[in-house]
Design an enzyme around this catalytic site. Sequence first.
Site, PDB file in Angstrom:
ATOM      1  N   ARG A  50      85.473 102.531  81.869  1.00 38.91           N
ATOM      2  CA  ARG A  50      85.564 101.639  83.023  1.00 38.91           C
ATOM      3  C   ARG A  50      86.151 100.293  82.620  1.00 38.91           C
ATOM      4  O   ARG A  50      86.723  99.586  83.428  1.00 38.91           O
ATOM      5  CB  ARG A  50      84.169 101.427  83.626  1.00 38.91           C
ATOM      6  CG  ARG A  50      83.533 102.695  84.171  1.00 38.91           C
ATOM      7  CD  ARG A  50      82.060 102.495  84.363  1.00 38.91           C
ATOM      8  NE  ARG A  50      81.463 101.966  83.151  1.00 38.91           N
ATOM      9  CZ  ARG A  50      80.245 101.476  83.046  1.00 38.91           C
ATOM     10  NH1 ARG A  50      79.457 101.452  84.095  1.00 38.91           N
ATOM     11  NH2 ARG A  50      79.789 101.007  81.913  1.00 38.91           N
ATOM     12  N   LYS A 140      74.529 114.304  70.787  1.00 36.19           N
ATOM     13  CA  LYS A 140      73.071 114.227  70.803  1.00 36.19           C
ATOM     14  C   LYS A 140      72.652 112.836  71.256  1.00 36.19           C
ATOM     15  O   LYS A 140      73.452 111.907  71.101  1.00 36.19           O
ATOM     16  CB  LYS A 140      72.502 114.552  69.433  1.00 36.19           C
ATOM     17  CG  LYS A 140      72.935 113.541  68.337  1.00 36.19           C
ATOM     18  CD  LYS A 140      71.810 113.082  67.498  1.00 36.19           C
ATOM     19  CE  LYS A 140      71.965 111.655  67.110  1.00 36.19           C
ATOM     20  NZ  LYS A 140      71.131 111.091  66.171  1.00 36.19           N
ATOM     21  N   HIS A 170      76.632 116.439  64.031  1.00 41.19           N
ATOM     22  CA  HIS A 170      77.602 116.302  62.948  1.00 41.19           C
ATOM     23  C   HIS A 170      77.019 116.642  61.580  1.00 41.19           C
ATOM     24  O   HIS A 170      77.757 116.828  60.625  1.00 41.19           O
ATOM     25  CB  HIS A 170      78.254 114.906  62.965  1.00 41.19           C
ATOM     26  CG  HIS A 170      77.354 113.799  62.528  1.00 41.19           C
ATOM     27  ND1 HIS A 170      76.510 113.155  63.383  1.00 41.19           N
ATOM     28  CD2 HIS A 170      77.162 113.227  61.317  1.00 41.19           C
ATOM     29  CE1 HIS A 170      75.843 112.223  62.727  1.00 41.19           C
ATOM     30  NE2 HIS A 170      76.209 112.255  61.463  1.00 41.19           N
ATOM     31  N   GLU A 208      67.532 105.971  55.312  1.00 41.10           N
ATOM     32  CA  GLU A 208      68.690 105.061  55.351  1.00 41.10           C
ATOM     33  C   GLU A 208      68.240 103.659  54.961  1.00 41.10           C
ATOM     34  O   GLU A 208      67.091 103.287  55.247  1.00 41.10           O
ATOM     35  CB  GLU A 208      69.255 104.987  56.765  1.00 41.10           C
ATOM     36  CG  GLU A 208      69.796 106.295  57.276  1.00 41.10           C
ATOM     37  CD  GLU A 208      70.188 106.209  58.736  1.00 41.10           C
ATOM     38  OE1 GLU A 208      71.378 106.253  59.011  1.00 41.10           O
ATOM     39  OE2 GLU A 208      69.299 106.066  59.584  1.00 41.10           O
ATOM     40  N   ASP A 227      65.797 110.788  67.008  1.00 38.91           N
ATOM     41  CA  ASP A 227      67.134 110.461  66.505  1.00 38.91           C
ATOM     42  C   ASP A 227      67.525 111.357  65.326  1.00 38.91           C
ATOM     43  O   ASP A 227      68.688 111.745  65.207  1.00 38.91           O
ATOM     44  CB  ASP A 227      67.167 108.989  66.080  1.00 38.91           C
ATOM     45  CG  ASP A 227      68.563 108.544  65.676  1.00 38.91           C
ATOM     46  OD1 ASP A 227      69.507 108.874  66.410  1.00 38.91           O
ATOM     47  OD2 ASP A 227      68.716 107.876  64.638  1.00 38.91           O
ATOM     48  N   HIS A 232      69.249 116.473  63.740  1.00 42.34           N
ATOM     49  CA  HIS A 232      69.906 116.733  62.451  1.00 42.34           C
ATOM     50  C   HIS A 232      69.051 117.534  61.469  1.00 42.34           C
ATOM     51  O   HIS A 232      69.511 118.510  60.887  1.00 42.34           O
ATOM     52  CB  HIS A 232      70.271 115.410  61.782  1.00 42.34           C
ATOM     53  CG  HIS A 232      71.169 114.528  62.603  1.00 42.34           C
ATOM     54  ND1 HIS A 232      72.221 115.014  63.347  1.00 42.34           N
ATOM     55  CD2 HIS A 232      71.185 113.185  62.782  1.00 42.34           C
ATOM     56  CE1 HIS A 232      72.840 113.998  63.941  1.00 42.34           C
ATOM     57  NE2 HIS A 232      72.228 112.889  63.622  1.00 42.34           N
ATOM     58  N   LYS A 336      64.312 104.306  58.506  1.00 37.20           N
ATOM     59  CA  LYS A 336      65.296 103.220  58.419  1.00 37.20           C
ATOM     60  C   LYS A 336      64.737 102.109  57.533  1.00 37.20           C
ATOM     61  O   LYS A 336      63.517 102.006  57.352  1.00 37.20           O
ATOM     62  CB  LYS A 336      65.546 102.635  59.808  1.00 37.20           C
ATOM     63  CG  LYS A 336      66.467 103.483  60.678  1.00 37.20           C
ATOM     64  CD  LYS A 336      66.892 102.689  61.904  1.00 37.20           C
ATOM     65  CE  LYS A 336      67.798 103.486  62.820  1.00 37.20           C
ATOM     66  NZ  LYS A 336      69.093 103.835  62.236  1.00 37.20           N
TER      67      LYS A 336
HETATM   68  P1  NDP Z   1      77.792 103.403  74.060  1.00 37.02           P
HETATM   69  O1  NDP Z   1      76.471 102.953  74.537  1.00 37.02           O
HETATM   70  O2  NDP Z   1      78.591 102.501  73.180  1.00 37.02           O
HETATM   71  O3  NDP Z   1      78.612 103.856  75.346  1.00 37.02           O
HETATM   72  C1  NDP Z   1      79.909 104.410  75.287  1.00 37.02           C
HETATM   73  C2  NDP Z   1      80.700 103.997  76.503  1.00 37.02           C
HETATM   74  O4  NDP Z   1      80.152 104.599  77.668  1.00 37.02           O
HETATM   75  C3  NDP Z   1      80.661 102.516  76.787  1.00 37.02           C
HETATM   76  O5  NDP Z   1      81.590 101.834  75.998  1.00 37.02           O
HETATM   77  C4  NDP Z   1      80.953 102.452  78.266  1.00 37.02           C
HETATM   78  O6  NDP Z   1      82.343 102.329  78.454  1.00 37.02           O
HETATM   79  C5  NDP Z   1      80.531 103.816  78.798  1.00 37.02           C
HETATM   80  N1  NDP Z   1      79.381 103.646  79.710  1.00 37.02           N
HETATM   81  C6  NDP Z   1      78.243 102.984  79.453  1.00 37.02           C
HETATM   82  N2  NDP Z   1      77.419 103.030  80.520  1.00 37.02           N
HETATM   83  C7  NDP Z   1      78.060 103.726  81.461  1.00 37.02           C
HETATM   84  C8  NDP Z   1      77.758 104.090  82.804  1.00 37.02           C
HETATM   85  N3  NDP Z   1      76.589 103.767  83.352  1.00 37.02           N
HETATM   86  N4  NDP Z   1      78.666 104.804  83.500  1.00 37.02           N
HETATM   87  C9  NDP Z   1      79.843 105.149  82.947  1.00 37.02           C
HETATM   88  N5  NDP Z   1      80.198 104.830  81.684  1.00 37.02           N
HETATM   89  C10 NDP Z   1      79.326 104.123  80.955  1.00 37.02           C
HETATM   90  O7  NDP Z   1      77.565 104.785  73.315  1.00 37.02           O
HETATM   91  P2  NDP Z   1      78.009 105.236  71.862  1.00 37.02           P
HETATM   92  O8  NDP Z   1      79.477 105.172  71.749  1.00 37.02           O
HETATM   93  O9  NDP Z   1      77.174 104.555  70.847  1.00 37.02           O
HETATM   94  O10 NDP Z   1      77.502 106.770  71.878  1.00 37.02           O
HETATM   95  C11 NDP Z   1      78.026 107.724  72.754  1.00 37.02           C
HETATM   96  C12 NDP Z   1      77.223 109.013  72.604  1.00 37.02           C
HETATM   97  O11 NDP Z   1      77.244 109.436  71.246  1.00 37.02           O
HETATM   98  C13 NDP Z   1      75.739 108.866  72.956  1.00 37.02           C
HETATM   99  O12 NDP Z   1      75.302 110.071  73.515  1.00 37.02           O
HETATM  100  C14 NDP Z   1      75.069 108.681  71.597  1.00 37.02           C
HETATM  101  O13 NDP Z   1      73.733 109.117  71.606  1.00 37.02           O
HETATM  102  C15 NDP Z   1      75.936 109.582  70.731  1.00 37.02           C
HETATM  103  N6  NDP Z   1      75.948 109.227  69.330  1.00 37.02           N
HETATM  104  C16 NDP Z   1      76.294 107.955  68.957  1.00 37.02           C
HETATM  105  C17 NDP Z   1      76.334 107.617  67.621  1.00 37.02           C
HETATM  106  C18 NDP Z   1      76.711 106.242  67.197  1.00 37.02           C
HETATM  107  O14 NDP Z   1      76.597 105.960  65.999  1.00 37.02           O
HETATM  108  N7  NDP Z   1      77.174 105.383  68.092  1.00 37.02           N
HETATM  109  C19 NDP Z   1      75.993 108.605  66.569  1.00 37.02           C
HETATM  110  C20 NDP Z   1      75.711 109.921  67.063  1.00 37.02           C
HETATM  111  C21 NDP Z   1      75.683 110.201  68.406  1.00 37.02           C
HETATM  112  P3  NDP Z   1      82.946 101.551  79.739  1.00 37.02           P
HETATM  113  O15 NDP Z   1      82.051 100.403  80.008  1.00 37.02           O
HETATM  114  O16 NDP Z   1      84.304 101.177  79.297  1.00 37.02           O
HETATM  115  O17 NDP Z   1      82.939 102.568  80.839  1.00 37.02           O
END
Ligand code: NDP
Length: 470
Positions: A50, A140, A170, A208, A227, A232, A336
């Site tokens: 978005r 996840k 992963h 970690e 988590d 994992h 952690k």
């Molecule tokens: P984020 O919280 O950073 O969200 C990712 C993107 O989702 C945001 O940048 C936002 O983009 C969009 N978003 C957030 N809220 C909404 C909403 N209400 N409606 C639509 N879009 C939305 O997540 P991560 O990148 O950290 O993680 C993504 C997935 O991966 C999750 O399921 C997490 O559990 C999993 N994961 C993450 C890891 C990590 O290290 N980050 C590791 C392993 C798994 P925008 O505002 O541009 O729409």
Amino acid sequence: MTTSHTLLILGASGDLTERLLLPGLGSLIAGGVEADKELISGLRILGSGRSERSRDEWQKTVATALDAVGAKGADARQIIADADYVVADPTSKDDLAGILGGVEGALVIYFALPPAIVVKVIDTLAKVELPGGTVLALEKPFASDARSAATLNRHLLKLVPEEQIHRVDHFLGMSTVLNILGLRFVNRLVEPIWNNQNVEKVEIIYDEDLGLEGRAGYYDSSGALIDMLQSHLLQVLSIVAMEAPTRIDPVDFRAATAAVLRATSVWSGVPQLQGTDAVSRRARYTAGTVGTRKMPSYASEEGVDPSRETETLAEMVVSVDTRRWAGVPFALRSGKAIGEPVKQVVLTLKPVGFVPAGLTGAQSRERLVIGLKPETLTFELTLNGDDDPFSLERHDLTTELAPSPLTAYGEVMRGVLGSDPTLSIRGDVAEQCWRIVAPVLNAWKRGDVPLEEYAAGSQGPSSWSHDVTE
Ligand code: NDP
């Protein structure tokens, strides 16, 4: 250039995309084998979110991530030039229809989105037409309990068949975890002892030194058990404990992991309250120093609600009730802010039962230690002493394994782009993993197991110095 695959990343502005997905793709470009070229050639990375972002900005993000892992050749340059970004709300039918209308080649939709909105996005996708063969990759945590996982599975199956759904974990892409297959099944020295006749206990530990790292929004409502252990570490357990699959393919390999997890449950069914025979323990870090880094207490980190009592260190013991493993405790632990983090799988063997008189000195238990990070393999053996051949001493036979050129997410990318779900979690297995941890989560919610404390930089609460399986 003709597009052979489109990788549509929903939530492309997030942490996962920048820190793990794009570098993973880069490692596949830089370190993949000949067969991977087909997945890379003609790949278009279509980021979406978005938040405003220009095509140029997105191409810079992709270029930085690829460059950081050494993906610098012609393939990488082409992928960067073809990358595009679309501002869209993944919960809007019109936005999704607009994106999908312009997609070329085989489509992978990667849900890099907060788990809370995944069902909504799937329901929106159900209202638009998906190209045939579309692969869906979900991160996840997959839902929040067995029931919601079953519901999410039902929603997904309305969109595409099971083989096209990649529930990503992963850890299944980590080369050291995959090495367990070779170690176990191809070595005459190892294969015959891999059972309850010879193994006393198994520990799967992934600590970690990192703390919260600004991820309170996600972590404070999950905690270490969900988590790490629920996802994992249970997957690692499934590889350690599985029967040999006839083939490493999506059917046989996943059937073997599923059989193990179906047989897995919390040790003796119900977690005890406390004491040395507790089958689950939880703790939270207080202020301290990890290496040279000062860390505030978890409870005072921004975005944390201390009254949630979220644990940053979790331990649980499970049994695998199969003929091979009945009676052997499997201890799973992850924490952690641990001073000297341990990341390993350890099999402790039973004593031999007879030692000839005349051999003196301490006998230590033989252990087989599979280091997940750094990648090592150690056989800890009791051998004759260096000075006195009749005096026993412990010796370690260690080998360091070269890290794979592919990161764990590189392996994930190979699976999703190649439409091969072997290393992704089958729907029923995702439900089983929630079933396994439910008694522990419930006991913790009831307050049956106290939330203990440990200083950041320590190895955990001092009262945990004993092994939970003893
Ligand atoms: P984020 O919280 O950073 O969200 C990712 C993107 O989702 C945001 O940048 C936002 O983009 C969009 N978003 C957030 N809220 C909404 C909403 N209400 N409606 C639509 N879009 C939305 O997540 P991560 O990148 O950290 O993680 C993504 C997935 O991966 C999750 O399921 C997490 O559990 C999993 N994961 C993450 C890891 C990590 O290290 N980050 C590791 C392993 C798994 P925008 O505002 O541009 O729409």
